[in-house]
Structures are given as C-alpha cells and as structure tokens.
Design a protein around this motif. Sequence first.
Motif, short mmCIF file in Angstrom:
data_model
loop_
_atom_site.label_atom_id
_atom_site.label_comp_id
_atom_site.label_asym_id
_atom_site.label_seq_id
_atom_site.Cartn_x
_atom_site.Cartn_y
_atom_site.Cartn_z
N ALA A 58 0.83 -1.21 0.00
CA ALA A 58 0.00 0.00 0.00
C ALA A 58 0.86 1.26 0.00
N ARG A 59 1.87 1.29 0.85
CA ARG A 59 2.76 2.46 0.88
C ARG A 59 3.64 2.53 -0.36
N PHE A 60 4.19 1.39 -0.76
CA PHE A 60 5.09 1.34 -1.90
C PHE A 60 4.39 1.82 -3.18
N VAL A 61 3.18 1.31 -3.43
CA VAL A 61 2.45 1.70 -4.64
C VAL A 61 2.04 3.17 -4.57
N ALA A 62 1.73 3.68 -3.37
CA ALA A 62 1.43 5.11 -3.23
C ALA A 62 2.64 5.94 -3.63
N GLU A 63 3.83 5.50 -3.22
CA GLU A 63 5.05 6.23 -3.59
C GLU A 63 5.30 6.15 -5.09
N LEU A 64 5.06 4.97 -5.69
CA LEU A 64 5.21 4.84 -7.14
C LEU A 64 4.22 5.74 -7.87
N SER A 65 3.01 5.84 -7.34
CA SER A 65 2.00 6.69 -7.96
C SER A 65 2.42 8.15 -7.90
N ASP A 66 2.99 8.57 -6.78
CA ASP A 66 3.50 9.94 -6.67
C ASP A 66 4.62 10.20 -7.68
N LEU A 67 5.41 9.15 -7.98
CA LEU A 67 6.51 9.28 -8.93
C LEU A 67 6.05 9.17 -10.38
N GLY A 68 4.78 8.82 -10.58
CA GLY A 68 4.26 8.67 -11.93
C GLY A 68 4.60 7.35 -12.60
N ILE A 69 5.01 6.34 -11.81
CA ILE A 69 5.37 5.03 -12.37
C ILE A 69 4.65 3.91 -11.61
N PRO A 70 3.33 4.00 -11.43
CA PRO A 70 2.63 2.96 -10.67
C PRO A 70 2.64 1.63 -11.42
N PRO A 71 2.46 0.53 -10.71
CA PRO A 71 2.30 -0.75 -11.40
C PRO A 71 1.00 -0.73 -12.19
N VAL A 72 0.84 -1.69 -13.08
CA VAL A 72 -0.39 -1.75 -13.88
C VAL A 72 -1.58 -2.11 -12.99
N GLY A 73 -1.33 -2.87 -11.92
CA GLY A 73 -2.38 -3.24 -11.00
C GLY A 73 -1.79 -3.76 -9.69
N THR A 74 -2.62 -3.76 -8.63
CA THR A 74 -2.18 -4.20 -7.31
C THR A 74 -3.20 -5.17 -6.73
N VAL A 75 -2.72 -6.26 -6.16
CA VAL A 75 -3.57 -7.23 -5.47
C VAL A 75 -3.16 -7.24 -3.99
N LEU A 76 -4.13 -7.03 -3.12
CA LEU A 76 -3.90 -7.08 -1.68
C LEU A 76 -4.69 -8.26 -1.12
N GLU A 77 -3.97 -9.24 -0.60
CA GLU A 77 -4.56 -10.47 -0.08
C GLU A 77 -4.52 -10.46 1.44
#
Length: 368
Positions: A212-231
């Motif tokens: 959750a934190r990592f993808v938020a940081e990637l989103s701020d950088l403009g390089i988010p993953p294509v999708g995220t799964v949280l199990e």
Amino acid sequence: MGSLAFAILRRSFYLAVLPLAGLYVLVPLLFQTVPEFMQHAFFLNFVKVPFLDYTNLTYHGVAHLGRNFRLPEIGARVLCKGEEPVLGVWHVLPASLSRRLEAEIEAGTRKPLTDADYEALLDAESHGVVVYFHGNSFDRTNAHRVDLYNRLADLDFHVLAIDYRGYGDSTGFPSEDGLIEDAHFIYNYARARAPTKNIYVWGHSMGTGVSARFVAELSDLGIPPVGTVLESPFNNLHDVVTHHPLSRPYRWLGERFNRLIVDRWVDSGLVMHSDERIVKHKAPLLILHAADDHIIPVKLGKKLFEAADKAGVDVKYVEFEANLGLRHKFIHKAPHLADILKEFFQRCEAFTTSRKPTKRHEEVHIDA
C-alpha cells in the motif's frame, strides 16, 4: 488425602498461571525499554526454518523453471549497521515458456539456462511480471506462497518473490522504511529488465502494508504498477494490532494499550497506515479476503476497501465466505480464483490503453 489433592491443584495452578502472568507484565516492559524487541515482535523475521537451501526451487515445490539469485541494494539509503542489504530472490518462469524451454533442453537443442538467460527471459513472452511481497515470519519458501507462485505462473506470468532484509537468506534487519526500499529495488529491477511488460504488485498480510505504501510512492513518482492485489489486508497498524489474537489479554487496557504497545511501534517508525496511503493509488486494485480469517479480521479488509472506494480508486473487493475454510493464508486455493485474476488482469491491461474503462467500486461474495 483432600489436603494433598488441594496442594497439587494449587501447585499446578501456580505453575500454569505465574509464567503467563510474568509474560503479561514482561511484554509491555520490553516494549518500553528495548526498541529491538518491538521490531522483532512485529516482523517476526526470527521465525524461520534453519539451514534451508534456497537454490533448489524444485525441492520447495516450484513446478516450473526458475532461479535463485542475490540482489544487492547498491546505493541503498536505509542501511543495516552501515551496510547495504543483499536480498534473496526467486524468479519463476511462466508455465508455457517453462515447458517450451524444458523440452528444448531435454532434446539437446538448448543448453541449461544461465543467470543471464533468465534476466533476458524476463521480457519474453508472458502476460507480465508479478512482484510478490509476503507477510511476516518465515520466507519465500513457505508452501502456501510457493503454491501461489505456481498458480500465477500457470496464468503465464513471471513471478519475482523476495525475502525482505532480515528474512530468509537476505542480509540486514527489517524496518518499515527498509522494507519499502527493498520493494523499490526489486520493482526497479523488474522495470529495467522487462521494459515491454506490465508489472503487477501482490502483497499478502503484512506485505499489503508494504504494498500500500510502496504503490502510493510509485503513484507519486508517476510510475505505478499496472495493478495491485492485496490479499488478507488490514487498514492500519492500530486496528490490526488490537484485533490480533495475541493482543487479546491486553485489550481491556483500552487507551493504555495504545500507549504501551501501538504508540511505541509508531514512535519507532512503524506506521503502516494503509487506509491513508491507498487513496493515492493510480491503478486498479483487487482486495481478496476470507470471512474466516483468524489473524486479520475480514472487517479490516472491508474498511480498506471503503477507504479506496471513497477516494475514487478503481477497486474490486472479493470476500470468500467462511464455509470455504480459507482463513488467513489459503486464498490461493479459492474456487474461481483463476477467473477472478484473469478478469482483473484484463481490466488492468485496458487501463493502459487510451480508452480506459469507467472506474468501478465492486463488492463480490463467493461461497462455492
């Protein structure tokens, strides 16, 4: 005779209760006086099987070709006693690619794969790359994690599974900032070696807090993953700690429990406020949770879904009913999981095109 029986019962009572009472007092005391204990108590990285051979993926149940390698964090900012960590990583090939290469090797038309071959193949035919972040305790060899790698490979994805610093054969010791840096290093590794492939992030349990934190940081950088799964995710540190089975003896303390335990973790740099970080996600999100999860109650996953939904994140929440018996770590065995994942990955791919689908907020319950 009666007095003897009473004496035996009293002695048995003291032998049973006094150690528990001592532990009951000792744990908060250690939280107040020993910072290292706080970190160990959350990350549980000391819970491991000794003398494991991480190089033999087949021995641990990996069904496809794969390799073990070491990823040095050159230039790391979060050091471990002044040293850059080195991560242990598995790369599992997609099933169809693995079968083809195995046949070629067996026929003698191709030599066994080298490390350089595996790195080149990361950008080869597949539906993309899934970077997996596991929960606390043990390592990437755990059976339920390996079964998930196999299922993702069967869907024709490359899988990169790391052990965070201090877990498995990775060097160093964990902290929240350290785990986030580990995530950036493996993600950057995937982006550099699979530039034409979609990259997905999958987190389980504690790994959902990392994701959750990592993808938020990637989103701020403009390089988010294509999708995220949280199990089996949680919404924030306070709620997951207060609802954990091991916290039950302390819950009656109320706000004093927060000051003794939760606040001490936060002061040490352990935050994991997933419900605050998830609002920054810029790619589709899939949340999977079992109604009978005995470690992280399903209501915490539902709260995380509500936070993402309120923020306008494209999110689908799938809850598996208790009759399926999936609990905390067996969602990989869920009925229809392959279909759920195929639909989600296809939706993620659609978001990479110029004609993006309308954002959704969908909740699904599965009982058979």
